[in-house]
Design an enzyme around this catalytic site. Structure first.
Site, PDB file in Angstrom:
ATOM      1  N   LEU A 129      14.093  12.866  -1.780  1.00 30.02           N
ATOM      2  CA  LEU A 129      15.356  12.124  -1.502  1.00 30.02           C
ATOM      3  C   LEU A 129      15.803  11.384  -2.582  1.00 30.02           C
ATOM      4  CD1 LEU A 129      17.330  11.621   0.882  1.00 30.02           C
ATOM      5  CD2 LEU A 129      15.702   9.903   1.466  1.00 30.02           C
ATOM      6  N   ALA A 134      20.253   6.201  -6.228  1.00 30.97           N
ATOM      7  CA  ALA A 134      20.200   6.331  -4.653  1.00 30.97           C
ATOM      8  C   ALA A 134      18.879   6.267  -4.257  1.00 30.97           C
ATOM      9  CB  ALA A 134      20.873   7.735  -4.324  1.00 30.97           C
ATOM     10  N   ARG A 272     -22.790 -13.139  -2.933  1.00 31.14           N
ATOM     11  CA  ARG A 272     -22.616 -14.061  -3.820  1.00 31.14           C
ATOM     12  C   ARG A 272     -23.140 -15.403  -3.422  1.00 31.14           C
ATOM     13  NH1 ARG A 272     -21.936 -15.647  -9.285  1.00 31.14           N
ATOM     14  NH2 ARG A 272     -20.024 -17.017  -9.263  1.00 31.14           N
ATOM     15  N   GLN A 340      -9.368 -13.350  -4.158  1.00 32.08           N
ATOM     16  CA  GLN A 340      -9.576 -14.928  -4.126  1.00 32.08           C
ATOM     17  C   GLN A 340     -11.108 -14.960  -3.785  1.00 32.08           C
ATOM     18  OE1 GLN A 340      -7.265 -16.603  -5.501  1.00 32.08           O
ATOM     19  NE2 GLN A 340      -8.127 -18.716  -5.206  1.00 32.08           N
ATOM     20  N   GLY A 343     -13.123 -14.175  -6.905  1.00 29.24           N
ATOM     21  CA  GLY A 343     -13.096 -14.810  -7.831  1.00 29.24           C
ATOM     22  C   GLY A 343     -12.659 -14.251  -9.188  1.00 29.24           C
ATOM     23  N   GLU A 367       9.211   4.605   1.277  1.00 30.42           N
ATOM     24  CA  GLU A 367       9.544   4.922   2.862  1.00 30.42           C
ATOM     25  C   GLU A 367      10.329   3.630   3.432  1.00 30.42           C
ATOM     26  OE1 GLU A 367       7.962   7.062   1.460  1.00 30.42           O
ATOM     27  OE2 GLU A 367       6.360   7.943   2.632  1.00 30.42           O
ATOM     28  N   THR A 369      11.878  -0.581   1.674  1.00 38.62           N
ATOM     29  CA  THR A 369      11.246  -1.683   1.344  1.00 38.62           C
ATOM     30  C   THR A 369      11.059  -2.578   2.517  1.00 38.62           C
ATOM     31  OG1 THR A 369      13.328  -2.883   0.994  1.00 38.62           O
ATOM     32  CG2 THR A 369      12.421  -1.522  -0.993  1.00 38.62           C
TER      33      THR A 369
END
Length: 389
Positions: A129, A134, A272, A340, A343, A367, A369
């Site tokens: 499409l 476009a 961790r 985050q 790290g 599909e 935004t």
């Protein structure tokens, strides 16, 4: 390689179905995902395996060769594939998007000709499409189709087309009446190998790198007169209907990526250690993981709601847009927060969460935004508000 197949799911619940698909995905899809991301190699064998697992036509009616199961069932499969490889999930959802126009707009003859092979995985579908000028404004497309005695003559180009070169058939949209704008668009079935079609090299992308996209060039491509899906001039409506239905699939894809990110965050936080204790014990980490868990649950519930609206035969524009918006925005947030938690380790290329970070960014774009979803939601909000949603 495992030979486990999806059971006869007419008589099993979604939890059992999820368990079976997850076992398949963990065994066959996840192990090579990082290598495929690096090589950008199209996973042809895995696409074939999806068909062998009866996963390529889950919600396609039985009369057209599918399993005839609920959209919720389809979402489970998409989510589990995305949890192990977002690129394969992109190929997978593009296949469903490609078959939707035939399912919702095709003649009985077209449905019986194409859908059984698509639902079995014998054929892979694509959807063409978007054009360079476009995107969301599909009425601005410049690809044209001219009717002559020997068939339809198509000229123009499409871009960012998933599965374009690998698909066995692509549903392609062109202007049959350039003066009519949206109402001048017509949908066509374009089989693989049709003369006059050429492709760019695979486009170099940030993420979902083993799911290639292309610019497609049409140089006086001639199609039979019966290649039109539905009727001439109804292609715009068919495209938007298919996209609305596909947005729920994208929500499931987002939820699968988010689920994997949450798993990685929890796992890393448990292993961790800082200051002599796992970082999971720190309140700051628990707040991040708790927020991610809440977002993920809300996104999955919303996708299931949209699936039920679709299966009830109701207008799905608002529900589909809500599900895509909620899930894709939450997915990006969850993946970002998981980085985050990792790290510096989450910023390294060898980290799985780094790949998920790159993969998930496209979900808020294709599909439709996030901003297009909000416009759709606003334009279709009920007045007065219903007692349900």
């Amino acid at each position: 390689m495992t030979t486990q197949t999806v059971p006869d799911i007419d008589n099993v619940d979604l939890a059992e179905f999820r368990s079976t698909v997850r076992a398949f995905a963990n065994a066959e899809i996840h192990p090579g995902a990082a290598a495929r991301d690096e090589s950008k190699e199209f996973p042809a064998q895995l696409v074939k395996r999806l068909g062998q697992q009866d996963l390529m036509g889950i919600s396609v009616p039985e009369e057209f060769g599918g399993l005839g199961l609920s959209t919720r069932t389809q979402l489970v499969a998409i989510e589990e594939v995305a949890r192990t490889d977002a690129a394969l999930a992109s190929i997978y959802t593009a296949h469903y998007l490609g078959l939707e126009p035939i399912l919702v707009g095709g003649s009985e003859e077209q449905k019986h000709r194409w859908l059984p092979q698509l639902a079995s995985g014998e054929l892979l579908a694509g959807f063409a499409l978007t054009e360079p000028d476009a995107g969301s404004d599909i009425a601005s497309m410049r690809t044209v189709a001219r009717r002559e005695d020997d068939g339809w003559h198509l000229s123009g180009s499409k871009t960012y087309i998933s599965n374009a070169k690998e698909a066995d058939l692509v549903v392609l949209f062109a202007k049959t009446d350039p003066s009519a704008g949206f109402r001048g668009i017509t949908a066509f079935v374009v089989p693989k190998g049709t003369p006059g079609i050429s492709y760019s090299e695979p486009q170099d992308k940030m993420g979902i790198r083993s799911a290639p996209t292309y610019t497609v060039y049409l140089d006086d491509v001639v199609l039979p007169l019966d290649s039109v899906i539905g009727t001439e001039g109804r292609g715009g409506n068919i495209a938007l209907t298919a996209l609305n239905r596909a947005r729920i699939d994208v929500a499931a894809m987002a939820n699968g990526i988010a689920l994997r990110a949450w798993e990685l965050g929890r796992e890393y936080a448990t292993e961790r250690k800082q200051f002599g204790t796992p970082i999971f014990d720190f309140q700051a980490i628990q707040l991040l993981l708790g927020g991610c868990d809440a977002q993920l649950v809300a996104s999955r519930v919303t996708a299931d709601w949209a699936a039920d609206v679709k299966d009830a035969g109701q207008d799905i524009r608002r529900a589909a847009s809500i599900s895509k918006y909620v899930a894709t925005e939450a997915c990006f947030s969850i993946v970002d927060q998981t980085v985050q938690i990792h790290g510096g380790a989450g910023f390294m290329r060898e980290s799985e969460i780094e790949r998920l970070y790159r993969d998930c960014r496209i979900l808020r774009i294709f599909e439709g935004t996030s901003q297009i979803q909000l416009l759709t939601i606003a334009g279709n909000a009920p007045s007065p508000r219903s007692t349900e949603f």
